[in-house]
Write a protein that holds these residues in place. Structure first.
Motif, PDB file in Angstrom:
ATOM      1  N   LYS A  46       0.825  -1.204   0.000  1.00  0.00           N
ATOM      2  CA  LYS A  46       0.000   0.000   0.000  1.00  0.00           C
ATOM      3  C   LYS A  46       0.862   1.257   0.000  1.00  0.00           C
ATOM      4  N   GLN A  49       2.313   1.719  -3.480  1.00  0.00           N
ATOM      5  CA  GLN A  49       1.301   2.208  -4.410  1.00  0.00           C
ATOM      6  C   GLN A  49       1.017   3.693  -4.179  1.00  0.00           C
ATOM      7  N   ARG A  50       0.867   4.091  -2.912  1.00  0.00           N
ATOM      8  CA  ARG A  50       0.572   5.486  -2.603  1.00  0.00           C
ATOM      9  C   ARG A  50       1.718   6.399  -3.016  1.00  0.00           C
ATOM     10  N   LYS A 124      -1.104  -9.475  -0.837  1.00  0.00           N
ATOM     11  CA  LYS A 124      -1.225  -8.023  -0.697  1.00  0.00           C
ATOM     12  C   LYS A 124      -0.577  -7.282  -1.853  1.00  0.00           C
ATOM     13  N   ASP A 151      -6.166  -6.154   3.823  1.00  0.00           N
ATOM     14  CA  ASP A 151      -6.670  -4.837   4.208  1.00  0.00           C
ATOM     15  C   ASP A 151      -8.045  -4.610   3.589  1.00  0.00           C
ATOM     16  N   ASP A 153      -9.650  -2.183   2.073  1.00  0.00           N
ATOM     17  CA  ASP A 153      -9.847  -1.628   0.738  1.00  0.00           C
ATOM     18  C   ASP A 153      -9.523  -2.640  -0.358  1.00  0.00           C
ATOM     19  N   GLN A 154      -8.467  -3.448  -0.137  1.00  0.00           N
ATOM     20  CA  GLN A 154      -8.144  -4.485  -1.113  1.00  0.00           C
ATOM     21  C   GLN A 154      -9.216  -5.573  -1.110  1.00  0.00           C
ATOM     22  N   ARG A 328      -6.362   4.830   8.274  1.00  0.00           N
ATOM     23  CA  ARG A 328      -4.944   4.487   8.451  1.00  0.00           C
ATOM     24  C   ARG A 328      -4.352   5.274   9.624  1.00  0.00           C
TER      25      ARG A 328
END
Length: 345
Positions: A46, A49-50, A124, A151, A153-154, A328
């Motif tokens: 994550k 990616q962010r 993930k 997670d 959102d995934q 988060r």
């Protein structure tokens, strides 16, 4: 958005007013490809990616901003020591002592197992569609364990690739989960043909439950979430009510204290905030305005007034992005979200 009243860094260098995520992206791009790649190896999917998204969206970066970010980074580095090197056992014992084994287990796994990407952790890093294809023909209980482990959102994105009936059964099982025996986790990893990266002890692993189900439903598209919640309520009214009570929606940001709002705004870009507020009521907008500097609030109001019509899907997407950041930060103890909400986005 950052407040205008930032303190100056060491040597009179003004601190950057960009969100922390953008500052991190600027720092990585300043290091060069090789060094940046070495740093990214130590981050989770994550975070990668962010940061990758933030790097592609950087624009109008001035030299003085880069210097401010580098100066701030160097100032923070100067305060670090060698403490913490090889301290896994110390951290584990400290958390168990402070929180008790049950509460500490999940946090310990998240902190100490993050360095390995085998077993379930490998999922993930995969695209949601790929994970859905991997578990599509497995038993619903296996599917539920995977969805509960990842997670929210995934997990929500993975669920979007299943038909309504299957999605309902998986979520009912996720909400009913309490703990999973190590043997069950080992069996799941055998199915994935990888060795589980976690502890192989005899203790059960806390997983799933009403709270996890609520977080996943929160992350789904509004139409899917509404239908799914209605279906769950039809099957088990008490479960549906509990899930709905724990859901945190954009309007609930009004319940966050001023300090929490200020902390959150520092991590949200102006473009996302403008779109999100297009769908917010006046009370929430005013709460946001009052927790910004006067100049920043005036600029935001002007942007809202001049912003043309925005698609509902774009508003919902921006609001969900802010909620992901808020959750988060809440998980990290940086803000307190308060109570749950009653309405769907």
């Amino acid at each position: 958005m950052a407040d205008d009243n930032n303190a100056n860094g060491q040597g009179g260098q003004a601190a950057s007013t960009r969100p922390k995520l953008e500052q991190a992206a600027m720092l990585l791009m300043s290091l060069g490809e090789a060094d940046a790649a070495e740093i990214l190896k130590h981050l989770g999917p994550k975070e990668v990616q962010r940061l990758g998204t933030a790097m592609t969206q950087l624009s109008n970066v001035q030299q003085m901003e880069v210097e401010a970010v580098l100066s701030g980074f160097l100032n923070e580095v100067r305060t670090l020591t060698g403490l913490g090197m090889g301290s896994d056992n110390y951290i584990r014992n400290m958390l168990v002592t402070a929180l008790g084994e049950d509460k500490a287990n999940g946090l310990i796994d998240r902190i100490l197992l993050g360095g390995n990407t085998t077993g379930l952790d490998t999922l993930k890093w995969m695209e949601a569609r790929s994970v859905a294809d991997i578990i599509r023909n497995e038993h619903p209980q296996i599917q539920a364990i995977v969805i509960a482990y990842l997670d929210s959102d995934q997990s929500a994105e993975i669920l979007s690739f299943f038909p309504d009936k299957v999605r309902l059964e998986i979520m009912m099982r996720v909400a009913s989960l309490d703990s999973v025996q190590p043997s069950a986790l080992q069996e799941l990893n055998n199915i994935l043909e990888k060795q589980f990266s976690g502890s192989a002890g005899s203790q059960t692993k806390t997983m799933g439950g009403i709270k996890v189900a609520a977080e996943i439903v929160n992350s789904l598209d509004s139409s899917i979430a509404s239908d799914l919640l209605e279906s769950i309520t039809d099957v088990d009214e008490d479960m549906g009510t509990q899930i709905q009570d724990l859901m945190f929606v954009f309007d609930n940001l009004k319940e966050v204290d001023d300090r929490g709002i200020q902390t959150l705004l520092r991590e949200v870009s102006s473009d996302i905030l403008i779109i999100a507020l297009k769908g917010a009521d006046e009370d929430l907008q005013e709460k946001i305005f009052k927790n910004m500097s006067k100049r920043a609030a005036e600029l935001l109001k002007d942007d809202l007034e001049t912003k043309g019509p925005v698609k509902l899907s774009e508003v919902e997407g921006a609001q969900k992005e802010i909620l992901v950041i808020a959750r988060r930060m809440a998980d990290a103890g940086e803000i307190n979200l308060g109570g749950g909400g009653e309405q769907m986005l």
